[in-house]
Design an enzyme around this catalytic site. Structure first.
Site, PDB file in Angstrom:
ATOM      1  N   ASP A 115       0.890  -1.160   0.000  1.00  0.00           N
ATOM      2  CA  ASP A 115       0.000   0.000   0.000  1.00  0.00           C
ATOM      3  C   ASP A 115       0.927   1.208   0.000  1.00  0.00           C
ATOM      4  O   ASP A 115       1.572   1.486   1.009  1.00  0.00           O
ATOM      5  CB  ASP A 115      -0.887  -0.034   1.263  1.00  0.00           C
ATOM      6  CG  ASP A 115      -1.894   1.103   1.275  1.00  0.00           C
ATOM      7  OD1 ASP A 115      -2.777   1.088   2.151  1.00  0.00           O
ATOM      8  OD2 ASP A 115      -1.766   2.018   0.421  1.00  0.00           O
ATOM      9  N   LEU A 117       0.764   4.502   0.086  1.00  0.00           N
ATOM     10  CA  LEU A 117       0.635   5.594   1.043  1.00  0.00           C
ATOM     11  C   LEU A 117      -0.712   5.463   1.758  1.00  0.00           C
ATOM     12  O   LEU A 117      -1.727   6.006   1.323  1.00  0.00           O
ATOM     13  CB  LEU A 117       0.747   6.953   0.350  1.00  0.00           C
ATOM     14  CG  LEU A 117       1.091   8.130   1.260  1.00  0.00           C
ATOM     15  CD1 LEU A 117       2.423   7.890   1.984  1.00  0.00           C
ATOM     16  CD2 LEU A 117       1.170   9.429   0.484  1.00  0.00           C
ATOM     17  N   GLU A 282      -2.351  -4.774   3.638  1.00  0.00           N
ATOM     18  CA  GLU A 282      -2.527  -4.000   4.878  1.00  0.00           C
ATOM     19  C   GLU A 282      -2.552  -4.946   6.074  1.00  0.00           C
ATOM     20  O   GLU A 282      -1.669  -4.926   6.923  1.00  0.00           O
ATOM     21  CB  GLU A 282      -3.820  -3.165   4.824  1.00  0.00           C
ATOM     22  CG  GLU A 282      -3.759  -1.999   3.839  1.00  0.00           C
ATOM     23  CD  GLU A 282      -5.073  -1.227   3.736  1.00  0.00           C
ATOM     24  OE1 GLU A 282      -6.124  -1.737   4.137  1.00  0.00           O
ATOM     25  OE2 GLU A 282      -5.021  -0.075   3.234  1.00  0.00           O
TER      26      GLU A 282
HETATM   27  P1  P6P Z   1     -12.133   5.168   9.188  1.00  0.00           P
HETATM   28  C1  P6P Z   1      -7.184   5.144   5.926  1.00  0.00           C
HETATM   29  O1  P6P Z   1      -8.115   5.586   4.953  1.00  0.00           O
HETATM   30  C2  P6P Z   1      -7.546   3.713   6.276  1.00  0.00           C
HETATM   31  O2  P6P Z   1      -7.502   2.895   5.151  1.00  0.00           O
HETATM   32  C3  P6P Z   1      -6.604   3.210   7.354  1.00  0.00           C
HETATM   33  O3  P6P Z   1      -5.366   3.852   7.298  1.00  0.00           O
HETATM   34  C4  P6P Z   1      -7.333   3.536   8.648  1.00  0.00           C
HETATM   35  O4  P6P Z   1      -7.050   2.589   9.668  1.00  0.00           O
HETATM   36  C5  P6P Z   1      -8.805   3.442   8.235  1.00  0.00           C
HETATM   37  O5  P6P Z   1      -8.868   3.687   6.824  1.00  0.00           O
HETATM   38  C6  P6P Z   1      -9.625   4.495   8.940  1.00  0.00           C
HETATM   39  O6  P6P Z   1     -10.971   4.265   8.544  1.00  0.00           O
HETATM   40  O7  P6P Z   1     -13.403   4.520   8.656  1.00  0.00           O
HETATM   41  O8  P6P Z   1     -12.019   5.025  10.694  1.00  0.00           O
HETATM   42  O9  P6P Z   1     -11.909   6.566   8.723  1.00  0.00           O
END
Ligand code: P6P
Length: 347
Positions: A115, A117, A282
């Protein structure tokens, strides 16, 4: 070499020497990754100054809005990794299909899934974000890597790690011989050993979850979080909530301090649970790191590292962190799935 002078390059080389059959390809692969991370770190740190934050107006294969820095990170990693001869194929969150190594370059024995970034929606708020990577050994015999080389269980990973672009830039990685952290010394451009043999406390005092999703949680998760809010027998205090919404930042804190990070599926429609985080690039690498640090990672019903992916961008629910905290969550899940009419069976 003293800890203060142990660079990540030297450490990777010493880790490789522990594998007599090693060919140097894993060392070269990880070295190339650290170069890409230094470039990305520079771009992230310049962010708003270089007018490279903000969105491209496009969405990636998983529906997330692509930000300019996402694209820069993706391109930086691809150009750093495509010619070294260590890889036969790549997979990125930013690409719908497997990414072949150009015909003009030699193929190698490894597969890189990443991933580029993660958490980039937080960049304008100057929140820590990161790059996550996972390495497998190819199973196809030669030539271009295949989809089968990429759809692998987390338990088969050869190496995994993340780069954290925060108050300092770090790499945390494992090759299956423990977890080590290195901090970038900008004055010399080297990652220097700063966290030797990271071990996650067996029990913590923090939980990390997006409480805004409480209406979408399944019953075991709801009951578990309520349980954590009661006074803990050992400390006489409830667990504290820590959540920043950037996986690498939330995971790194959980890895070092202990406790538990949770991203359960959206169970608004119980017949069609919708997890968010992606398995291959991830959750599986983070689970390998957590396992190597003495922690645990579960979907609620099985070890994340045992999940067999079906497609590149599969998503899974995940709860990972201190072993004792994760085992309590698994018990909530097991108990909740017992059919009251027949306790030996599950619904
Ligand atoms: P939410 C960032 O977009 C991500 O993929 C991860 O880094 C993070 O843990 C999660 O989404 C946060 O999601 O729904 O809490 O905003």
């Amino acid at each position: 070499m003293s800890k203060s002078m142990m660079t990540v390059q030297r450490h990777i080389l010493e880790q490789e020497r522990a594998h007599p059959q090693a060919t140097g390809d894993l060392t070269g692969l990880l070295w190339d990754l650290t170069i890409a991370a230094k470039v990305i770190s520079h771009q992230v740190n310049r962010g708003g100054l270089a007018d490279i934050v903000g969105e491209t107006g496009e969405a990636n294969v998983t529906g997330d809005l692509v930000r300019r820095l996402d694209w820069i990170a993706q391109d930086t990693i691809y150009r750093a990794m495509d010619h070294g001869g260590h890889l036969c194929v790549m997979v990125s969150e930013e690409s719908p299909d497997i990414i072949p190594i150009p015909a003009k370059f030699p193929k190698g024995p490894y597969v890189l899934l990443y991933d580029p970034l993660d958490g980039s929606s937080n960049i304008e708020a100057n929140v820590s974000i990161g790059t996550i990577f996972s390495v497998h050994r190819r199973i196809s015999s030669s030539g271009d890597g295949t989809l089968g080389d990429c759809l692998r269980r987390g338990s088969e990973q050869i190496a995994a790690g993340y780069f954290l672009y925060g108050s300092s830039t770090m790499i945390v990685y494992t090759t299956g011989q423990g977890v080590y952290g290195f901090t970038l010394e900008p004055s010399i451009g080297e990652f220097i050993l700063s966290h030797e043999r990271i071990l996650t406390p067996p029990k913590g005092k923090y939980y990390s979850i997006n409480e805004g999703n409480v209406a979408a949680w399944d019953e075991p998760t709801r009951r578990y979080i309520e349980y954590l809010k009661q006074k803990d027998a050992a400390t006489g205090r409830p667990y504290s909530l820590r959540y920043i919404g950037s996986l690498v930042a939330d995971f790194h804190r959980t890895l070092l301090y202990g406790g538990v990070f949770l991203y359960p599926a959206d169970c608004s429609n119980p017949q069609e649970p919708k997890p968010k985080l992606r398995l291959l690039y991830e959750v599986a690498p983070m689970a390998f790191i957590m396992d190597q640090a003495g922690g645990a990672a579960t979907t609620g019903m099985q070890n994340v590292l045992d999940v067999q992916p079906i497609s590149l961008h599969d998503r899974v629910p995940v709860v990972m962190g201190s072993t004792q905290d994760v085992r309590v969550y698994e018990k909530f899940c097991a108990d909740s799935n017992r059919d009251p009419a027949n306790p030996t069976r599950f619904k």
